[in-house]
Design a protein around this motif. Structure first.
Motif, PDB file in Angstrom:
ATOM      1  N   SER A 103       0.837  -1.204   0.000  1.00  0.00           N
ATOM      2  CA  SER A 103       0.000   0.000   0.000  1.00  0.00           C
ATOM      3  C   SER A 103       0.870   1.251   0.000  1.00  0.00           C
ATOM      4  CB  SER A 103      -0.957  -0.019   1.192  1.00  0.00           C
ATOM      5  OG  SER A 103      -0.250   0.075   2.396  1.00  0.00           O
ATOM      6  N   VAL A 125     -11.091   4.801 -11.135  1.00  0.00           N
ATOM      7  CA  VAL A 125     -10.237   3.800 -10.489  1.00  0.00           C
ATOM      8  C   VAL A 125      -9.092   4.473  -9.741  1.00  0.00           C
ATOM      9  CG1 VAL A 125      -8.612   1.920 -10.925  1.00  0.00           C
ATOM     10  CG2 VAL A 125     -10.809   1.962 -12.114  1.00  0.00           C
ATOM     11  N   GLY A 165      -9.229   4.779  -5.767  1.00  0.00           N
ATOM     12  CA  GLY A 165      -8.159   3.962  -5.201  1.00  0.00           C
ATOM     13  C   GLY A 165      -7.169   4.807  -4.415  1.00  0.00           C
ATOM     14  N   TYR A 202      -8.630   5.931  -1.195  1.00  0.00           N
ATOM     15  CA  TYR A 202      -8.652   4.810  -0.247  1.00  0.00           C
ATOM     16  C   TYR A 202      -7.287   4.648   0.419  1.00  0.00           C
ATOM     17  CZ  TYR A 202      -8.531   0.074   1.531  1.00  0.00           C
ATOM     18  OH  TYR A 202      -8.347  -1.015   2.349  1.00  0.00           O
ATOM     19  N   TYR A 255      -6.561  -5.705   0.719  1.00  0.00           N
ATOM     20  CA  TYR A 255      -7.167  -5.559  -0.608  1.00  0.00           C
ATOM     21  C   TYR A 255      -8.434  -6.415  -0.739  1.00  0.00           C
ATOM     22  CZ  TYR A 255      -4.067  -9.591  -1.187  1.00  0.00           C
ATOM     23  OH  TYR A 255      -3.414 -10.771  -1.004  1.00  0.00           O
TER      24      TYR A 255
END
Lengths: 363, 574
Positions: free
Chosen positions: B28, B375, B379, B382, B476
């Motif tokens: 991440s 996306v 993403g 997040y 994930y």
């Protein structure tokens, strides 16, 4: 009774845990040991470091220094993923879009268990928490107490060695809270899972714990059984924080006697060791004060005048002024019946006994 | 037995514990690093290039502030500053009261048809900004039906720019003011009523102060929208110079890129000031929002309700008249001589003229912008909000994500030329391709989408990731199984927003297209230049149709599919 001193086979051992957030010192080198199968509760006001300590045990925060050993394994530096625990949060943190079944099975699916095995384990857990038919519902369709039971089931599903509960009952209403704390305790004892819980509710801590860890300002004030915490508070903070207590300013008069105002009191434990003239605080619980007949046979009696009667439902708080120590009002717990029998109202006179064995002196 | 182990441990003697990072954390953090890098390359570097170019001459030699001195010595260019600011001021002064009255009617009256009126009021968003310009030319231009109402004055110039900009900016202001008014606490009104406060006093002591931040924020958005707008003055501005147009003329007309850089920096100043004021106000608006307000419920007051309905119907009629004229123009033979129905602007003007490919390019561009943008933006948000570690990098990314809102499209586009057209830049393979159009559009509309994603993510329980880790489920997996399904409405919203804006955008891409990747909005510009106003209107109509289709699909999907798959959202049945 569990031992407080870390024995060799303590399940969870924390040593000198220190944690700072910028300039703020959240934990000032804290150590304690939790025995296998024990329920230990961290109790303290908000900001005392109890939640931080729990999150460090969970690997959600990293301590600046100090070590954690769980089941003989040093987990001080391990990420949360590699530690062995289940956790329940105040907010439940149930996945809203997954059914109750999927929530409870969440950790099982990842362990590549067979479908039948998962099915069996989930229904076993749902039965255990008393919600056998909830599997197809969604979290939003359950009450707060039911949701928290599901969160508990999810945490227990993978049979972790350690259960962590972060203020699990704080979001619930009063009735649900009392019911659920009994259930959690019973479940914990039945499964024998070592459990660490955090709460700011002293009643919760006293009623559920094998041992209570009272914390304040990043320091452990006292570790002990609920009985010890309540009866033998190790510090003024503990005495004040846990339960209601009268604090009387006293001066040592020598020979084990204490003076409160113009009143001489005898026999307080530890009073003999004080040098004459030393100022101490005398702690006495409101329910330990004797009245009238019961007070007659006691060494420390005084006449008193009622100044206030406060009705609290099951019992009442009666505030009195002791003759000779009027400037330090004394609080007494009495039942409704006793008050009715004695027709107590502001201005009424009564005699009061202060039992020495219930006194506690703290500097 | 009751002693606690308390050791004084000074931080100097203790070595800080370094946690062993799980590969999930590393993954991440790596993605987060990539995100930061992308924002630096596609946002920060192009903007930095503008600064560099502004202090160089055509040959790349450092000349200090010489370019700026030249600029301010040219009276025509200096005049543009005055023009731009006064136009933006006028548009703001008209649009904000209009939007406030409309929002007031929607929230404080009991008039009927509220949702229809609201829907109509938001239609300008579906159209490229060139549409109102074309439409107003048809209404008030040389051949205009209502030309006589202007009494000899020309619509080409400030008048046309102002009314077109008001049309285009109105829905943006409306949404902000509407939010501010919806946040009002009903209890304040109840308290005022119980104290016998007169209506007018209630308006000035409760409504207006409550909407204050929203109004200022709306004013700033309208102001910077107008300052940055380039299509409207191009089409209906006549010889009236504004800053955005100057950049275009310097770069495309005179190929003077360095002068263009100077003008774009001048343009950046008012927009940045408005942006800073706006973000401050948005912060205060959010602070009001977090309090536990009880929604205000209006009570029927027939006279007031009828008056408000009258006002809103008038506004909506005007808005539809603008949209309608453009559509009408596209379907008649030749304005104003032959008003018979005809498809020739579509068949002959667009298809046979070979311009229709621009429309398909736009569809392709909008599709990829929506897909890739959603996306990346969701993403990224997040990773930013829900993963741990590297807090300094997170602060940097938050800052970078807020910048695009304060950068006019023209400025961003020019920065892209400087950066990606540079022969030494290995990324110059992107230049003149579809990719650069998609990337620049994603960056241009990054901030709003990012904020939508962050708001949706913040509404999730903070401990989902902690619970997953305790259950040994990789982050994930939880992202795909929980985060995405729960945030689906916000994700779809981002997709729709990006699609519609990509269909209508013109400012950033005007510098970046190639003959193969010409877009519909740019085709409108060229058709209008060539006097093909019917075909331009036809193209604008196609854009409106495409945007509308996507919005309808969005509405259908959210209403039906979401209700079916998201059973958990249904009300509690204990």
């Amino acid at each position: 009774m569990p031992q407080a001193a870390a024995s060799k086979d303590s399940y969870l051992k924390l040593e000198s845990i220190r944690k700072t957030f910028g300039k703020f010192v959240a934990l000032k080198g804290v150590g304690l040991a939790v025995e296998r199968g024990e329920l230990v509760i961290f109790l303290g006001p908000s900001g005392c470091g109890k939640t931080t300590l729990l999150r460090i045990v969970a690997g959600l925060e990293t301590q600046d220094s100090g070590s954690i050993v769980q089941g003989g394994r040093d987990i001080s530096r391990l990420p949360a993923m590699q530690r062995d625990y289940g956790i329940v949060f105040q907010s439940y943190a149930l996945f809203p879009n997954l059914s109750i079944f999927d929530n409870v099975a969440y950790g099982l699916v990842n362990r590549r268990k067979g479908r039948d095995e998962i099915q069996r384990r989930v229904s076993e857990l749902l039965k255990l928490i008393g919600l056998p038919d909830a599997g197809r519902k969604y979290p939003g369709q359950l009450s707060g107490g039911q949701q928290q039971r599901i969160a508990l089931a999810r945490a227990l599903a993978t049979a972790p060695g350690l259960l962590l509960l972060d203020e699990p009952l704080s979001a619930l209403d009063a009735i649900e809270r009392v019911r659920l704390r009994g259930e959690i305790r019973a479940l914990q004892q039945r499964l024998g899972v070592t459990t660490v819980m955090v709460t700011h509710d002293q009643e919760e801590a006293l009623s559920m714990a094998d041992r209570v860890v009272v914390m304040n300002h990043g320091v452990i004030e006292q570790i002990g059984t609920p009985e010890q915490i309540y009866r033998e508070p190790a510090s003024a903070f503990v005495a004040d924080f846990v339960g209601k207590v009268n604090v009387l300013a006293a001066v040592a008069e020598g020979g084990g006697r204490l003076r409160v105002g113009r009143l001489l009191l005898e026999g307080a434990p530890g009073a003999g060791a004080l040098s004459t003239g030393a100022r101490v605080s005398l702690y006495l619980r409101p329910e330990d004060v004797m009245i009238n007949g019961a007070a007659a046979a006691m060494p420390n009696t005084a006449s008193a005048k009622v100044t206030k009667v406060e009705f609290l439902g099951a019992f009442c708080h009666v505030t009195v002024e002791l003759a000779g120590a009027e400037e330090q009002p004394l609080l007494i717990n009495m039942s409704r019946h006793a008050i009715d029998d004695m027709k107590l109202c502001p201005g009424a006179a009564l005699s009061v006994g202060l039992p020495p064995e219930c006194m506690r002196l703290l500097v | 037995m009751t002693t606690a182990t308390v050791e004084a441990l000074s931080p100097a003697t203790a070595t800080r514990i370094k946690p062993i990072a799980h590969w999930h954390d590393r993954l991440s953090q790596l993605l987060l690093l990539g995100m930061c890098l992308a924002l630096v390359v596609f946002l920060l570097a192009p903007l930095a290039m503008i600064l560099v170019k502004s202090v160089q001459d055509r040959d790349g030699a450092f000349v200090g502030l010489q370019q700026f001195r030249d600029y301010f010595d040219t009276p025509a260019l200096r005049q543009s500053i005055v023009h731009t600011l006064s136009i933006a001021g006028a548009v703001t002064a008209i649009t904000v009261p209009l939007a406030f009255s409309f929002a007031y009617a929607l929230t404080r009256s009991c008039m009927p048809f509220k949702s229809t009126l609201r829907l109509v009021a938001l239609t300008p968003i579906l159209a490229p900004s060139l549409l109102p310009a074309i439409s107003f030319i048809q209404w008030f231009g040389t051949q205009g039906v209502l030309k006589w109402t202007l009494g000899g004055a020309s619509v080409y110039g400030p008048t046309g720019i102002i009314i077109s900009s008001v049309y285009a900016a109105f829905p943006h202001a409306l949404m902000i003011v509407l939010t501010a008014l919806l946040l009002a606490d009903g209890r304040l009104y109840e308290a005022a009523e119980s104290l016998g406060t007169p209506t007018l006093r209630r308006f000035f002591t409760i409504t207006l102060p409550g909407a204050k931040y929203g109004l200022i924020s709306a004013a700033m958005v309208v102001f910077s929208y107008t300052v940055s707008e380039f299509g409207i003055p191009k089409v209906i501005g006549g010889n009236f110079n504004v800053l955005a147009l100057d950049i275009f003329k310097q770069v495309i007309g005179q190929q003077n890129f360095n002068k263009g850089a100077v003008v774009s920096l001048v343009l950046l100043v008012p927009v940045l000031v408005a942006f800073v004021i706006d973000s401050t106000m948005q912060g205060r608006l959010q602070a009001q929002f977090s309090s536990r307000a009880v929604p205000f419920a209006p009570k029927p007051k027939p006279a007031f309700d009828v008056a408000m309905l009258g006002f809103c119907v008038t506004v909506c009629t005007l808005l539809l008249a603008v949209l309608g004229m453009a559509i009408y123009t596209s379907f008649i033979k030749l304005w104003p001589y032959d008003k018979s129905f005809s498809m020739r602007h579509y068949t002959f003007g667009l298809v046979d003229g070979g311009v229709i490919s621009a429309f398909f390019n736009s569809l392709e561009m909008a599709f990829f912008t929506a897909l890739v943008g959603t996306v990346l933006i969701f993403g990224g948000a997040y990773l930013l909000e829900k993963t741990r570690g590297m807090s300094a990098l997170r602060a940097l990314i938050r800052l970078l994500a807020a910048i695009p809102m304060g950068v006019p499209g023209m400025v961003l586009g020019l920065g892209y030329i400087f950066f990606f057209n540079h022969p030494d830049n290995p990324l110059n393979v992107l230049y003149h391709g579809m990719a650069i159009l998609v990337i620049s559009t994603i960056i241009h509309y990054y901030t709003s989408s990012h904020l939508t994603a962050v708001t949706a993510l913040k509404a999730l329980d903070n401990e989902f990731e902690a619970v997953s880790a305790s259950l040994k489920v990789p982050f994930y997996k939880t992202f795909f199984r929980v985060t995405i399904p729960v945030c689906l409405p916000a994700i779809l919203d981002i997709g729709r927003y990006l699609f519609v804006n990509a269909m209508t955008t013109i400012s950033a891409v005007v510098f970046l297209y190639s003959p193969d990747t010409k877009l519909a909005s740019l085709a409108i510009l060229n058709l209008d230049d060539a006097g093909e106003i019917g075909a331009a209107a036809a193209m604008a109509t196609l854009i409106v149709a495409a945007s509308t289709t996507v919005c309808v699909i969005y509405a259908v999907v959210t209403r039906f599919l979401l209700v079916r798959t998201q059973a958990w959202r249904r009300p509690v049945t204990v």
